[in-house]
Design a protein around this motif. Structure first.
Motif, mmCIF file in Angstrom:
data_model
loop_
_atom_site.group_PDB
_atom_site.id
_atom_site.type_symbol
_atom_site.label_atom_id
_atom_site.label_comp_id
_atom_site.label_asym_id
_atom_site.label_seq_id
_atom_site.Cartn_x
_atom_site.Cartn_y
_atom_site.Cartn_z
ATOM 1 N N LYS A 1 -0.608 -9.673 -7.242
ATOM 2 C CA LYS A 1 -1.699 -10.376 -6.559
ATOM 3 C C LYS A 1 -1.565 -11.885 -6.738
ATOM 4 O O LYS A 1 -1.833 -12.671 -5.821
ATOM 5 N N ASN A 2 -1.138 -12.288 -7.939
ATOM 6 C CA ASN A 2 -1.010 -13.715 -8.252
ATOM 7 C C ASN A 2 0.342 -14.299 -7.868
ATOM 8 O O ASN A 2 0.624 -15.476 -8.130
ATOM 9 N N GLY A 3 1.210 -13.474 -7.282
ATOM 10 C CA GLY A 3 2.521 -13.954 -6.866
ATOM 11 C C GLY A 3 3.481 -14.168 -8.012
ATOM 12 O O GLY A 3 4.463 -14.917 -7.882
ATOM 13 N N ASN A 4 3.230 -13.519 -9.141
ATOM 14 C CA ASN A 4 4.077 -13.698 -10.320
ATOM 15 C C ASN A 4 4.959 -12.483 -10.570
ATOM 16 O O ASN A 4 5.307 -12.176 -11.709
ATOM 17 N N SER A 5 5.313 -11.790 -9.508
ATOM 18 C CA SER A 5 6.072 -10.559 -9.662
ATOM 19 C C SER A 5 7.251 -10.568 -8.714
ATOM 20 O O SER A 5 7.254 -11.241 -7.683
ATOM 21 N N HIS A 6 8.297 -9.791 -9.096
ATOM 22 C CA HIS A 6 9.432 -9.626 -8.202
ATOM 23 C C HIS A 6 9.062 -8.764 -7.005
ATOM 24 O O HIS A 6 9.760 -8.738 -5.993
ATOM 25 N N ARG A 7 7.928 -8.065 -7.111
ATOM 26 C CA ARG A 7 7.464 -7.234 -6.020
ATOM 27 C C ARG A 7 6.795 -8.092 -4.956
ATOM 28 O O ARG A 7 6.406 -9.231 -5.189
ATOM 29 N N LYS A 8 6.624 -7.509 -3.788
ATOM 30 C CA LYS A 8 5.948 -8.200 -2.702
ATOM 31 C C LYS A 8 4.515 -8.526 -3.119
ATOM 32 O O LYS A 8 3.838 -7.712 -3.753
ATOM 33 N N GLN A 9 4.050 -9.705 -2.755
ATOM 34 C CA GLN A 9 2.692 -10.094 -3.110
ATOM 35 C C GLN A 9 1.692 -9.189 -2.384
ATOM 36 O O GLN A 9 1.857 -8.871 -1.203
ATOM 37 N N VAL A 10 0.688 -8.743 -3.109
ATOM 38 C CA VAL A 10 -0.330 -7.872 -2.538
ATOM 39 C C VAL A 10 -1.686 -8.551 -2.646
ATOM 40 O O VAL A 10 -1.923 -9.363 -3.546
ATOM 41 N N HIS A 11 -2.566 -8.207 -1.739
ATOM 42 C CA HIS A 11 -3.914 -8.761 -1.748
ATOM 43 C C HIS A 11 -4.912 -7.604 -1.824
ATOM 44 O O HIS A 11 -4.843 -6.668 -1.027
ATOM 45 N N PHE A 12 -5.791 -7.642 -2.782
ATOM 46 C CA PHE A 12 -6.813 -6.607 -2.879
ATOM 47 C C PHE A 12 -8.065 -7.190 -3.517
ATOM 48 O O PHE A 12 -8.019 -8.122 -4.316
ATOM 49 N N ASP A 13 -9.203 -6.616 -3.112
ATOM 50 C CA ASP A 13 -10.496 -7.085 -3.592
ATOM 51 C C ASP A 13 -11.063 -6.202 -4.693
ATOM 52 O O ASP A 13 -11.891 -6.637 -5.486
ATOM 53 N N ARG A 14 -10.646 -4.948 -4.713
ATOM 54 C CA ARG A 14 -11.108 -4.032 -5.743
ATOM 55 C C ARG A 14 -10.081 -2.932 -5.938
ATOM 56 O O ARG A 14 -9.174 -2.766 -5.118
ATOM 57 N N VAL A 15 -10.240 -2.177 -7.015
ATOM 58 C CA VAL A 15 -9.335 -1.067 -7.331
ATOM 59 C C VAL A 15 -10.148 0.216 -7.392
ATOM 60 O O VAL A 15 -11.266 0.238 -7.929
ATOM 61 N N LEU A 16 -9.592 1.273 -6.840
ATOM 62 C CA LEU A 16 -10.207 2.591 -6.934
ATOM 63 C C LEU A 16 -9.219 3.536 -7.604
ATOM 64 O O LEU A 16 -8.084 3.658 -7.160
ATOM 65 N N ILE A 17 -9.637 4.162 -8.687
ATOM 66 C CA ILE A 17 -8.788 5.094 -9.426
ATOM 67 C C ILE A 17 -9.297 6.508 -9.202
ATOM 68 O O ILE A 17 -10.441 6.833 -9.536
ATOM 69 N N GLU A 18 -8.465 7.359 -8.603
ATOM 70 C CA GLU A 18 -8.821 8.772 -8.453
ATOM 71 C C GLU A 18 -8.120 9.557 -9.554
ATOM 72 O O GLU A 18 -6.896 9.633 -9.597
ATOM 73 N N THR A 19 -8.882 10.132 -10.456
ATOM 74 C CA THR A 19 -8.295 10.888 -11.559
ATOM 75 C C THR A 19 -8.019 12.324 -11.138
ATOM 76 O O THR A 19 -8.575 12.822 -10.160
ATOM 77 N N THR A 20 -7.189 12.987 -11.904
ATOM 78 C CA THR A 20 -6.994 14.413 -11.712
ATOM 79 C C THR A 20 -8.307 15.138 -12.004
ATOM 80 O O THR A 20 -9.141 14.663 -12.764
ATOM 81 N N GLY A 21 -8.472 16.303 -11.383
ATOM 82 C CA GLY A 21 -9.692 17.072 -11.587
ATOM 83 C C GLY A 21 -9.881 17.565 -13.001
ATOM 84 O O GLY A 21 -10.958 18.064 -13.355
ATOM 85 N N LEU A 22 -8.850 17.438 -13.838
ATOM 86 C CA LEU A 22 -8.947 17.897 -15.218
ATOM 87 C C LEU A 22 -9.125 16.745 -16.199
ATOM 88 O O LEU A 22 -9.037 16.936 -17.408
ATOM 89 N N ALA A 23 -9.387 15.540 -15.695
ATOM 90 C CA ALA A 23 -9.444 14.370 -16.570
ATOM 91 C C ALA A 23 -10.824 14.175 -17.180
ATOM 92 O O ALA A 23 -11.843 14.364 -16.528
ATOM 93 N N ASP A 24 -10.830 13.766 -18.432
ATOM 94 C CA ASP A 24 -12.030 13.276 -19.098
ATOM 95 C C ASP A 24 -12.120 11.786 -18.750
ATOM 96 O O ASP A 24 -11.214 11.018 -19.068
ATOM 97 N N PRO A 25 -13.200 11.342 -18.101
ATOM 98 C CA PRO A 25 -13.260 9.937 -17.672
ATOM 99 C C PRO A 25 -13.451 8.942 -18.814
ATOM 100 O O PRO A 25 -13.193 7.749 -18.635
ATOM 101 N N ALA A 26 -13.898 9.397 -19.977
ATOM 102 C CA ALA A 26 -14.178 8.464 -21.068
ATOM 103 C C ALA A 26 -12.959 7.648 -21.491
ATOM 104 O O ALA A 26 -13.040 6.417 -21.585
ATOM 105 N N PRO A 27 -11.792 8.260 -21.752
ATOM 106 C CA PRO A 27 -10.622 7.456 -22.131
ATOM 107 C C PRO A 27 -10.159 6.516 -21.025
ATOM 108 O O PRO A 27 -9.589 5.463 -21.315
ATOM 109 N N VAL A 28 -10.403 6.885 -19.766
ATOM 110 C CA VAL A 28 -10.056 5.991 -18.667
ATOM 111 C C VAL A 28 -10.916 4.732 -18.762
ATOM 112 O O VAL A 28 -10.425 3.610 -18.660
#
Length: 337
Positions: free
Chosen positions: A92-119
């Motif tokens: 996002k900050n252009g400090n990577s060898h990867r292509k620069q990406v732009h995003f406003d938020r992140v959404l994490i979809e966990t597996t159906g067997l995940a305990d969300p607390a450690p996440v």
């Protein structure tokens, strides 16, 4: 840890999307990715099986999907979550060898067997992550049709409800009002602080789940005083639960596949927690998307196969006490002559 300040919080908000197997998380994710909200969202998907399926079921997000496979996000691949979040910010900050990406938020979809607390812990115990990201909310999708049984048998389902900021009681059209009232009463006893909304097909006003600033650390510490001190090996999965992955480049015979599904669901439906995937059917130009929970099954044609992709069938079954050899042999017999 980020410092307290009167300044506007410029950290990237993160929504953790959880829920037991088959509750409707991917359907909700599709709603988010196709809605006209004007934001760019980076999606991190964690799957329980060795090979990912969900990324193929999420529409309009080919370049924003980051997968973590072969483990639960709260166990073996938690280091991958930190790595991906750091790489995202560098890009996002252009400090990577990867292509620069732009995003406003992140959404994490966990597996159906995940305990969300450690996440959630990740956003408080890792200093670099805590300075760059803000945990906005934990959203749990509840399968109204199967929730009572899942809550009775699975501690993961209980943990997902207990740590949620928002509970989406999904598939309300599949049960009676009396059953729904009983379930909602149980959920409110388990987590009285969570907002609760009824949904069909995981359809919800996104203003109720995104940008709501609902995660409150103090309340989580009241629920679990050791929240910030627990270790990755504190969380264990039922050893009876396993995933079976199928891949076949040759086209499948529709009649044979339907017979296989009928026998599978008749004999093993109760032990099949979740199944989903993409099928390449002989003579059909489109991908066939199919998924289900226990005995509830749905399938539909999707888009045409792209010219630059190899048509193939890929799907995963997650369940208890599954005979992998039987499933593999039955599936192999579905290849078109």
């Amino acid at each position: 840890m980020p410092k307290l300040s009167q300044e506007i919080d410029s950290r990237i908000p993160v929504t953790v999307l959880t829920g037991f197997l088959g509750a409707g998380k991917t359907t909700l994710l599709n709603h988010v990715m196709t809605a006209n909200h004007g934001e760019k969202i980076a999606v991190i998907i964690n799957e329980y099986g060795e090979v990912g399926i969900d990324n193929q079921l999420v529409v309009g997000a080919d370049e924003e999907i980051f997968e973590m496979n072969n483990g639960c996000i709260c166990c073996t691949v938690r280091g991958d979550l930190i790595r991906i979040l750091n790489e995202l910010m560098e890009a996002k900050n252009g400090n990577s060898h990867r292509k620069q990406v732009h995003f406003d938020r992140v959404l994490i979809e966990t597996t159906g067997l995940a305990d969300p607390a450690p996440v959630a812990q990740t956003f408080f115990v890792d200093e670099n992550i805590a300075e760059q990201y803000k945990l906005d909310a934990i959203v749990t999708v509840v399968d109204a049709k199967h929730a009572e049984d899942q809550l009775d048998k699975g501690h993961e389902a209980q943990e997902q409800v207990a740590f949620s900021d928002v509970l989406l009681v999904n598939k309300v059209d599949l049960i009676s009002e009396e059953e729904l009232h009983k379930l909602e009463k149980r959920l409110k006893i388990m987590n009285p602080a969570a907002k609760l909304y009824r949904t069909e097909q995981s359809s919800v006003d996104l203003k109720k789940i995104l940008g709501i600033n609902a995660f409150e650390l103090d309340k989580k510490l009241e629920l679990d005083p050791d929240f910030l001190n627990s270790h990755e090996d504190d969380h264990e999965h039922d050893d009876e639960v396993k995933s079976i992955f199928f891949r076949e480049d040759r086209p499948l015979d529709l009649d044979k596949m339907e017979r296989f599904l009928k026998e599978w669901l008749t004999e093993h439906g109760a032990d099949t927690l979740r199944y989903k995937g993409v099928l390449h059917i002989n003579g059909v130009k489109q991908r066939i998307i199919f998924q289900g929970v226990h005995m509830l099954f749905a399938s539909a044609p999707d888009r045409n196969w792209k010219s630059d992709e190899i048509p193939r069938s890929e799907f995963v079954i997650i369940g208890r006490n599954l005979d992998e050899a039987w499933f593999k042999s039955q599936f192999a017999a579905c290849v078109a002559s």
